[in-house]
Design an enzyme around this catalytic site. Structure first.
Site, short mmCIF file in Angstrom:
data_model
loop_
_atom_site.label_atom_id
_atom_site.label_comp_id
_atom_site.label_asym_id
_atom_site.label_seq_id
_atom_site.Cartn_x
_atom_site.Cartn_y
_atom_site.Cartn_z
N HIS A 124 19.47 -1.27 5.89
CA HIS A 124 20.66 -1.77 5.44
C HIS A 124 20.21 -1.14 4.31
O HIS A 124 19.94 0.28 4.07
CB HIS A 124 20.57 -3.15 4.45
CG HIS A 124 18.17 -2.96 3.35
ND1 HIS A 124 18.64 -2.57 2.49
CD2 HIS A 124 17.35 -3.80 3.20
CE1 HIS A 124 17.47 -1.91 2.03
NE2 HIS A 124 16.80 -3.41 2.38
N CYS A 141 11.83 -3.18 4.19
CA CYS A 141 13.09 -2.57 5.25
C CYS A 141 12.73 -1.17 5.24
O CYS A 141 11.96 -0.41 4.54
CB CYS A 141 14.19 -3.60 4.93
SG CYS A 141 14.00 -4.90 4.36
#
Length: 166
Positions: A124, A141
């Site tokens: 992301h 992430c």
């Protein structure tokens, strides 16, 4: 309120909604991305077509990036072979692309330890607000700059393999 005013108000709202941030969605007509390679130790990610590197990016990882992810909340970024399995155009982190962590073996290992394996691992952006948070700030992430996730979002398709190396 009469019908005409109501209609004009609804039309104006619809027009404003249609004017959203369309600039975050790019088009891509180059070679297909056939795999993604992430090197945690180097903090680098590469998009490849066969053996040819199409793009490379500096990345941020989980707050405790050394070693593989085993449990929910451990702050680690997974290691191994996964696949891109979903896309989120309305991500809290600008745009995001889902990674297929955990696999069944990882779920079983965590369960045997009386814990959960976790999930919701994404590639992301930062959404502006996460600038300056340091080198590794995610919950596990892989993060890139917002302008870079726009490119990646346009280039990468579901089912693309992603290899995450130590």
């Amino acid at each position: 309120m009469n019908r005409r005013t109501l209609f004009l108000g609804a039309s104006a709202l619809a027009a404003l909604a249609a004017c959203g941030d369309s600039s975050k969605f790019l088009s891509y007509s180059g070679p297909q991305v056939t795999q993604i390679q992430v090197f945690k130790g180097k903090r680098m990610m590469y998009l490849l077509h066969g053996d040819t590197v199409l793009e490379s990016y500096k990345i941020s990882l989980g707050g405790d990036p050394i070693g593989p992810k085993h449990f929910e909340g451990d702050g680690k970024t997974p290691e191994g072979l996964y696949y891109i399995n979903r896309r989120n155009p309305n991500s809290a982190y600008y745009l995001s692309i889902g990674i297929s962590y955990p696999n069944p073996q990882q779920v079983a290992y965590a369960a045997a330890q009386g814990k959960k394996a976790g999930g919701d691992i994404f590639l992301h952006g930062r959404d502006g607000k996460n600038k300056g948070r340091g080198r590794d700030w995610t919950a596990g992430c892989i993060a890139v700059k917002d302008k870079e996730i726009r490119e990646i979002y346009a280039m990468v398709r579901e089912n693309t393999p992603i290899f995450i190396f130590p």
